[in-house]
Design a protein around this motif. Structure first.
Motif, PDB file in Angstrom:
ATOM      1  N   THR A 208     -28.979  86.365  -3.569  1.00  0.00           N
ATOM      2  CA  THR A 208     -30.315  85.800  -3.786  1.00  0.00           C
ATOM      3  C   THR A 208     -30.565  85.566  -5.268  1.00  0.00           C
ATOM      4  OG1 THR A 208     -31.119  86.939  -1.821  1.00  0.00           O
ATOM      5  CG2 THR A 208     -32.771  86.183  -3.387  1.00  0.00           C
ATOM      6  N   ALA A 209     -30.216  86.541  -6.088  1.00  0.00           N
ATOM      7  CA  ALA A 209     -30.402  86.389  -7.535  1.00  0.00           C
ATOM      8  C   ALA A 209     -29.534  85.252  -8.071  1.00  0.00           C
ATOM      9  CB  ALA A 209     -30.072  87.694  -8.252  1.00  0.00           C
ATOM     10  N   PHE A 210     -28.295  85.162  -7.595  1.00  0.00           N
ATOM     11  CA  PHE A 210     -27.393  84.104  -8.029  1.00  0.00           C
ATOM     12  C   PHE A 210     -27.944  82.741  -7.623  1.00  0.00           C
ATOM     13  CE2 PHE A 210     -23.568  81.433  -7.345  1.00  0.00           C
ATOM     14  CZ  PHE A 210     -23.121  81.406  -8.657  1.00  0.00           C
ATOM     15  N   GLY A 211     -28.505  82.656  -6.425  1.00  0.00           N
ATOM     16  CA  GLY A 211     -29.104  81.403  -5.960  1.00  0.00           C
ATOM     17  C   GLY A 211     -30.248  80.964  -6.858  1.00  0.00           C
ATOM     18  N   LYS A 212     -31.058  81.920  -7.304  1.00  0.00           N
ATOM     19  CA  LYS A 212     -32.171  81.585  -8.197  1.00  0.00           C
ATOM     20  C   LYS A 212     -31.656  81.089  -9.545  1.00  0.00           C
ATOM     21  CE  LYS A 212     -35.567  84.698  -6.167  1.00  0.00           C
ATOM     22  NZ  LYS A 212     -36.407  85.875  -6.382  1.00  0.00           N
ATOM     23  N   ILE A 213     -30.595  81.708 -10.031  1.00  0.00           N
ATOM     24  CA  ILE A 213     -30.020  81.285 -11.314  1.00  0.00           C
ATOM     25  C   ILE A 213     -29.475  79.865 -11.194  1.00  0.00           C
ATOM     26  CG2 ILE A 213     -28.098  81.686 -12.912  1.00  0.00           C
ATOM     27  CD1 ILE A 213     -28.525  84.703 -12.384  1.00  0.00           C
ATOM     28  N   VAL A 214     -28.759  79.595 -10.123  1.00  0.00           N
ATOM     29  CA  VAL A 214     -28.203  78.251  -9.929  1.00  0.00           C
ATOM     30  C   VAL A 214     -29.320  77.232  -9.742  1.00  0.00           C
ATOM     31  CG1 VAL A 214     -26.821  76.813  -8.387  1.00  0.00           C
ATOM     32  CG2 VAL A 214     -25.987  79.046  -9.076  1.00  0.00           C
TER      33      VAL A 214
ATOM     34  N   LEU B 253     -30.667  76.500 -13.091  1.00  0.00           N
ATOM     35  CA  LEU B 253     -29.697  75.708 -13.842  1.00  0.00           C
ATOM     36  C   LEU B 253     -29.780  74.243 -13.434  1.00  0.00           C
ATOM     37  CD1 LEU B 253     -27.099  75.510 -15.673  1.00  0.00           C
ATOM     38  CD2 LEU B 253     -25.815  75.828 -13.558  1.00  0.00           C
ATOM     39  N   VAL B 254     -29.803  74.002 -12.131  1.00  0.00           N
ATOM     40  CA  VAL B 254     -29.841  72.620 -11.645  1.00  0.00           C
ATOM     41  C   VAL B 254     -31.173  71.968 -11.971  1.00  0.00           C
ATOM     42  CG1 VAL B 254     -29.822  71.199  -9.566  1.00  0.00           C
ATOM     43  CG2 VAL B 254     -28.132  73.001  -9.850  1.00  0.00           C
ATOM     44  N   GLU B 255     -32.273  72.667 -11.671  1.00  0.00           N
ATOM     45  CA  GLU B 255     -33.604  72.079 -11.848  1.00  0.00           C
ATOM     46  C   GLU B 255     -33.974  71.888 -13.315  1.00  0.00           C
ATOM     47  OE1 GLU B 255     -38.233  73.124 -10.708  1.00  0.00           O
ATOM     48  OE2 GLU B 255     -36.615  74.021  -9.553  1.00  0.00           O
ATOM     49  N   ASP B 256     -33.625  72.852 -14.167  1.00  0.00           N
ATOM     50  CA  ASP B 256     -34.081  72.825 -15.549  1.00  0.00           C
ATOM     51  C   ASP B 256     -33.083  72.223 -16.536  1.00  0.00           C
ATOM     52  OD1 ASP B 256     -36.368  74.093 -14.621  1.00  0.00           O
ATOM     53  OD2 ASP B 256     -35.530  76.090 -14.959  1.00  0.00           O
ATOM     54  N   ILE B 257     -31.794  72.161 -16.166  1.00  0.00           N
ATOM     55  CA  ILE B 257     -30.797  71.688 -17.131  1.00  0.00           C
ATOM     56  C   ILE B 257     -30.005  70.486 -16.593  1.00  0.00           C
ATOM     57  CG2 ILE B 257     -28.706  72.332 -18.409  1.00  0.00           C
ATOM     58  CD1 ILE B 257     -29.848  75.200 -18.501  1.00  0.00           C
ATOM     59  N   VAL B 258     -29.358  70.658 -15.435  1.00  0.00           N
ATOM     60  CA  VAL B 258     -28.454  69.618 -14.937  1.00  0.00           C
ATOM     61  C   VAL B 258     -29.205  68.342 -14.563  1.00  0.00           C
ATOM     62  CG1 VAL B 258     -26.805  69.020 -13.125  1.00  0.00           C
ATOM     63  CG2 VAL B 258     -26.717  71.276 -14.188  1.00  0.00           C
ATOM     64  N   MET B 259     -30.212  68.467 -13.704  1.00  0.00           N
ATOM     65  CA  MET B 259     -30.915  67.275 -13.227  1.00  0.00           C
ATOM     66  C   MET B 259     -31.659  66.540 -14.348  1.00  0.00           C
ATOM     67  SD  MET B 259     -29.764  67.113 -10.283  1.00  0.00           S
ATOM     68  CE  MET B 259     -30.631  65.859  -9.383  1.00  0.00           C
ATOM     69  N   PRO B 260     -32.342  67.243 -15.282  1.00  0.00           N
ATOM     70  CA  PRO B 260     -32.946  66.501 -16.397  1.00  0.00           C
ATOM     71  C   PRO B 260     -31.903  65.779 -17.257  1.00  0.00           C
ATOM     72  CG  PRO B 260     -33.998  68.634 -16.199  1.00  0.00           C
ATOM     73  CD  PRO B 260     -32.822  68.629 -15.261  1.00  0.00           C
TER      74      PRO B 260
ATOM     75  N   TYR C  45     -36.620  62.369  -1.259  1.00  0.00           N
ATOM     76  CA  TYR C  45     -35.158  62.353  -1.307  1.00  0.00           C
ATOM     77  C   TYR C  45     -34.632  62.803  -2.666  1.00  0.00           C
ATOM     78  CZ  TYR C  45     -35.269  57.746  -3.608  1.00  0.00           C
ATOM     79  OH  TYR C  45     -35.474  56.715  -4.471  1.00  0.00           O
ATOM     80  N   GLY C  46     -35.418  62.768  -3.706  1.00  0.00           N
ATOM     81  CA  GLY C  46     -35.006  63.294  -5.009  1.00  0.00           C
ATOM     82  C   GLY C  46     -34.817  64.798  -4.960  1.00  0.00           C
ATOM     83  N   LYS C  47     -35.718  65.468  -4.263  1.00  0.00           N
ATOM     84  CA  LYS C  47     -35.601  66.913  -4.089  1.00  0.00           C
ATOM     85  C   LYS C  47     -34.368  67.248  -3.252  1.00  0.00           C
ATOM     86  CE  LYS C  47     -38.450  70.873  -2.931  1.00  0.00           C
ATOM     87  NZ  LYS C  47     -39.745  71.335  -2.471  1.00  0.00           N
ATOM     88  N   PHE C  48     -34.067  66.396  -2.259  1.00  0.00           N
ATOM     89  CA  PHE C  48     -32.873  66.584  -1.433  1.00  0.00           C
ATOM     90  C   PHE C  48     -31.610  66.462  -2.291  1.00  0.00           C
ATOM     91  CE2 PHE C  48     -29.461  64.678   1.130  1.00  0.00           C
ATOM     92  CZ  PHE C  48     -29.250  65.719   2.010  1.00  0.00           C
ATOM     93  N   ILE C  49     -31.578  65.477  -3.182  1.00  0.00           N
ATOM     94  CA  ILE C  49     -30.416  65.306  -4.076  1.00  0.00           C
ATOM     95  C   ILE C  49     -30.252  66.551  -4.935  1.00  0.00           C
ATOM     96  CG2 ILE C  49     -29.535  64.007  -6.067  1.00  0.00           C
ATOM     97  CD1 ILE C  49     -30.867  61.503  -4.810  1.00  0.00           C
ATOM     98  N   GLN C  50     -31.356  67.082  -5.425  1.00  0.00           N
ATOM     99  CA  GLN C  50     -31.324  68.283  -6.259  1.00  0.00           C
ATOM    100  C   GLN C  50     -30.778  69.469  -5.455  1.00  0.00           C
ATOM    101  OE1 GLN C  50     -34.821  68.627  -8.576  1.00  0.00           O
ATOM    102  NE2 GLN C  50     -34.511  70.773  -9.055  1.00  0.00           N
ATOM    103  N   THR C  51     -31.189  69.597  -4.212  1.00  0.00           N
ATOM    104  CA  THR C  51     -30.698  70.682  -3.363  1.00  0.00           C
ATOM    105  C   THR C  51     -29.201  70.523  -3.094  1.00  0.00           C
ATOM    106  OG1 THR C  51     -32.875  70.876  -2.343  1.00  0.00           O
ATOM    107  CG2 THR C  51     -31.036  71.854  -1.153  1.00  0.00           C
ATOM    108  N   CYS C  52     -28.744  69.301  -2.937  1.00  0.00           N
ATOM    109  CA  CYS C  52     -27.303  69.056  -2.736  1.00  0.00           C
ATOM    110  C   CYS C  52     -26.507  69.464  -3.976  1.00  0.00           C
ATOM    111  CB  CYS C  52     -27.050  67.586  -2.394  1.00  0.00           C
ATOM    112  SG  CYS C  52     -27.628  67.124  -0.759  1.00  0.00           S
ATOM    113  N   VAL C  53     -27.044  69.209  -5.163  1.00  0.00           N
ATOM    114  CA  VAL C  53     -26.367  69.628  -6.394  1.00  0.00           C
ATOM    115  C   VAL C  53     -26.346  71.147  -6.470  1.00  0.00           C
ATOM    116  CG1 VAL C  53     -26.466  69.565  -8.917  1.00  0.00           C
ATOM    117  CG2 VAL C  53     -26.884  67.484  -7.609  1.00  0.00           C
ATOM    118  N   ASP C  54     -27.456  71.814  -6.075  1.00  0.00           N
ATOM    119  CA  ASP C  54     -27.476  73.283  -5.997  1.00  0.00           C
ATOM    120  C   ASP C  54     -26.325  73.783  -5.126  1.00  0.00           C
ATOM    121  OD1 ASP C  54     -29.763  73.576  -7.499  1.00  0.00           O
ATOM    122  OD2 ASP C  54     -31.067  74.109  -5.821  1.00  0.00           O
ATOM    123  N   PHE C  55     -26.227  73.203  -3.934  1.00  0.00           N
ATOM    124  CA  PHE C  55     -25.190  73.617  -2.994  1.00  0.00           C
ATOM    125  C   PHE C  55     -23.798  73.424  -3.589  1.00  0.00           C
ATOM    126  CE2 PHE C  55     -22.061  72.318   0.184  1.00  0.00           C
ATOM    127  CZ  PHE C  55     -21.977  73.497   0.913  1.00  0.00           C
TER     128      PHE C  55
END
Length: 124
Positions: free
Chosen positions: A28-34, A37-44, A68-78
């Motif tokens: 769970t903690a690792f998921g929050k970190i990822v 990372l995706v929301e605050d660094i990779v996607m911007p 669908y933008g949020k879906f793309i972000q979730t796919c990058v998380d995965f």
């Protein structure tokens, strides 16, 4: 006669249950970190390259919004989580293979006894 609470305590404190609980908490903690990372660094960063804000990508159908933008972000998380797990398992497998490498040579006494046995077999 054992009480229900005693049985439950023994069940809850078994090694596998505790290990599983620790894994869930760390996961769970690792998921929050990822996710951060995706929301605050990779996607911007990706959005800056293409001048796209992924959070605002959506299709409006009547009153409904398809995000669908949020879906793309979730796919990058995965993808990042899957890659991290793949690398971790690959490293663990490599470590296990090193431990299982070659079996140890037999003790010197066994080798000498086998040589003596072979010599006695050849003797007429």
């Amino acid at each position: 006669m054992r009480t229900f609470l005693q049985e439950f305590r023994e069940f809850a404190m078994k090694g596998n249950i505790v290990d599983l609980a620790v894994a869930v908490i760390i996961g769970t903690a690792f998921g929050k970190i990822v996710a951060s990372l995706v929301e605050d660094i990779v996607m911007p960063a990706i959005g800056a390259l293409g001048r796209v804000d992924f959070k605002n990508l959506m299709i409006q159908v009547g009153d409904a919004k398809i995000l669908y933008g949020k879906f793309i972000q979730t796919c990058v998380d995965f993808a990042i989580i899957a890659l991290a797990i793949f690398v971790a398992i690959k490293v663990m497998n490599r470590l296990y293979r090193r431990q299982e490498a070659a079996p140890a040579a037999p003790p010197r006494q066994e080798v000498l006894l086998e040589e003596i046995r072979d010599l006695l077999r050849r003797k007429p």
